[in-house]
Design an enzyme around this catalytic site. Structure first.
Site, PDB file in Angstrom:
ATOM      1  N   ASN A  70       0.809  -1.217   0.000  1.00 23.30           N
ATOM      2  CA  ASN A  70       0.000   0.000   0.000  1.00 23.30           C
ATOM      3  C   ASN A  70       0.845   1.272   0.000  1.00 23.30           C
ATOM      4  OD1 ASN A  70       0.255  -1.524   2.576  1.00 23.30           O
ATOM      5  ND2 ASN A  70      -0.305   0.448   3.477  1.00 23.30           N
ATOM      6  N   SER A  81     -10.925  -5.344  -0.805  1.00 22.25           N
ATOM      7  CA  SER A  81     -11.631  -4.251  -0.134  1.00 22.25           C
ATOM      8  C   SER A  81     -12.302  -3.371  -1.181  1.00 22.25           C
ATOM      9  CB  SER A  81     -10.633  -3.433   0.686  1.00 22.25           C
ATOM     10  OG  SER A  81     -11.269  -2.291   1.215  1.00 22.25           O
ATOM     11  N   CYS A 138       0.194   7.044  10.398  1.00 23.33           N
ATOM     12  CA  CYS A 138      -0.224   8.075  11.338  1.00 23.33           C
ATOM     13  C   CYS A 138      -1.372   7.518  12.165  1.00 23.33           C
ATOM     14  CB  CYS A 138      -0.689   9.302  10.566  1.00 23.33           C
ATOM     15  SG  CYS A 138      -1.213  10.630  11.626  1.00 23.33           S
TER      16      CYS A 138
HETATM   17  N1  PLP Z   1      -4.643  -4.294   3.398  1.00 17.30           N
HETATM   18  C1  PLP Z   1      -4.036  -3.313   2.724  1.00 17.30           C
HETATM   19  C2  PLP Z   1      -2.813  -3.607   1.917  1.00 17.30           C
HETATM   20  C3  PLP Z   1      -4.550  -2.010   2.799  1.00 17.30           C
HETATM   21  O1  PLP Z   1      -3.935  -1.031   2.136  1.00 17.30           O
HETATM   22  C4  PLP Z   1      -5.695  -1.782   3.587  1.00 17.30           C
HETATM   23  C5  PLP Z   1      -6.241  -0.411   3.735  1.00 17.30           C
HETATM   24  O2  PLP Z   1      -5.516   0.557   3.765  1.00 17.30           O
HETATM   25  C6  PLP Z   1      -6.291  -2.847   4.262  1.00 17.30           C
HETATM   26  C7  PLP Z   1      -5.733  -4.106   4.136  1.00 17.30           C
HETATM   27  C8  PLP Z   1      -7.518  -2.673   5.103  1.00 17.30           C
HETATM   28  O3  PLP Z   1      -8.664  -2.575   4.285  1.00 17.30           O
HETATM   29  P1  PLP Z   1     -10.003  -1.905   4.865  1.00 17.30           P
HETATM   30  O4  PLP Z   1      -9.766  -0.443   4.926  1.00 17.30           O
HETATM   31  O5  PLP Z   1     -11.065  -2.283   3.865  1.00 17.30           O
HETATM   32  O6  PLP Z   1     -10.254  -2.523   6.190  1.00 17.30           O
END
Ligand code: PLP
Length: 376
Positions: free
Chosen positions: A140, A188, A313
């Site tokens: 991410n 997601s 953060c």
């Molecule tokens: N996994 C990754 C790589 C993410 O970037 C995020 C959200 O930032 C999540 C899981 C969590 O997803 P959600 O916001 O739908 O709970």
């Protein structure tokens, strides 16, 4: 303040118009999707249509899609629900993976954030008992793509299961979930133009999963709770829209590359993190040595451009990113990162707007501006 330019799709992507329409239409469906009357049946049909759309994106059968409240819950369902006495996770996983259990063992990564497959192999050889390996598909913060299929092959040799957090990759690049070799995969909705609070755990292979939410038979008994029909309907439609845009991925990479090339030309000391690895076409994480990411984000915000600091953060206290630390960056550098993440709404004008704002901030014309130090 009106943010004309939104460049934070990895945090959340703006809701697509089609998804908003689907959610609004679903709000008019009165029924609980588990009710047997006609209202319930209509709601059920909407949920099942979305399940087919998500399954098609992932290349699995609809029965392999378990709707959840988002990526976080999907990661928890996999890591707590798969029967395992050990969980190994890469050092750059999202906190929703790293915090899913207290006993997670960390697999190191290299300077580009790519998991060390040799270390994975030895860690698997050392221990015994049912094991799950958690490896994300795309990071991410950096957008780098992990070698999930190769890790799954190693895991298979040791009889371990694999969970893949594909939250950032699904909908941004084509993903053949079966080819990944993972047993479970998280998705997601709000990362691809659906609503927040909806996601799915995709069961790519038959697994024995212990439900974490109990007290209802929904989602094949794997996730109790009345389905969020408007959110699920919007998820399905957003997924279909995202899939129809895969042809534009090269266009998105062009925007990102123009941004990076221009910034690098103006300030050669800027480091683009993960640029040596395969990356998502939409993400750029850059570090200006000696500058705080949070300061840059605020200055850009004042100039009407929304990006995010590379550092995590939580409760208002910016901390150096665990991802950059794991990649070997010291805290000073890790605190200097800003993440620009593009998506379905991004245009070349956005890049120009960013570059103008960035150049102005760099020259100190804007409140909160920063000077770029010469490389040490
Ligand atoms: N996994 C990754 C790589 C993410 O970037 C995020 C959200 O930032 C999540 C899981 C969590 O997803 P959600 O916001 O739908 O709970």
């Amino acid at each position: 303040m009106n943010h004309a330019v939104y460049m934070d799709h990895n945090a959340t992507s703006p809701v697509r118009a089609q998804a908003a329409v689907a959610a609004r239409e679903a709000l008019d469906l009165v029924g609980n999707a588990s009710s047997v009357h006609r209202f319930g049946c209509l709601a059920r049909r909407t949920v099942e249509e979305a399940r087919e759309q998500v399954a098609a994106l992932a290349g699995v059968e609809p029965e392999g899609v378990v709707f959840t409240s988002g990526g976080t819950e999907a990661n928890h369902l996999a890591l707590k629900g798969l029967r395992a006495s050990r969980v190994l996770a890469s050092a750059v996983e999202h906190p929703s993976v790293l915090k899913a259990r207290d006993d997670i063992e960390i697999i190191p990564v290299d300077g580009e954030g790519i998991v060390d497959l040799k270390a994975l192999d030895s860690m698997l050889a050392e221990g015994n008992g049912p094991t799950v390996v958690a490896l994300m598909l795309a990071n991410n913060e950096t957008g780098t793509i992990e070698p999930v299929a190769r890790a799954a092959e190693i895991a298979r040799r040791h009889g371990a299961l694999v969970h893949c957090d594909a939250v950032q990759a699904l909908g941004k690049v084509p993903v053949d979930v079966t080819a990944l070799g993972a047993h479970t995969v998280s998705a997601s909705a709000h990362k691809l133009g659906g609503l927040p609070g909806v996601g799915a755990l995709i069961l790519a292979q038959p697994v024995d999963l212990i439900p974490q939410l109990r007290g209802g038979g929904q989602e094949q008994g794997l996730r109790a709770g009345t389905e969020n029909v408007p959110g699920i309907a919007a998820f399905g439609v957003a997924v279909a829209a995202a899939a129809s845009e895969f042809g534009h991925a090269a266009g998105l990479a062009k925007l990102r590359d123009r941004l990076e090339t221009t910034v690098r030309r103006a300030a050669p000391e800027v480091r683009i993190i993960g640029a040596g690895a395969e990356r998502l076409p939409n993400t750029s994480l850059m570090v200006i040595p000696g500058r705080k990411g949070a300061t840059q984000v605020m200055a850009l915000d004042l100039a009407g451009v929304a990006v995010s600091a590379g550092s995590a953060c939580s409760s208002g206290t910016p901390r150096p990113s665990h991802v950059l630390r794991a990649m070997g960056y010291d805290d000073d550098l890790a605190e200097g990162a800003i993440r620009i993440s593009l998506g379905w709404s991004s245009r070349m004008e956005d890049i120009d707007r960013f570059l103008d704002a960035w150049a102005e901030i760099r020259s100190g014309d804007v409140e909160g501006g920063f000077e770029v130090q010469p490389a040490a």
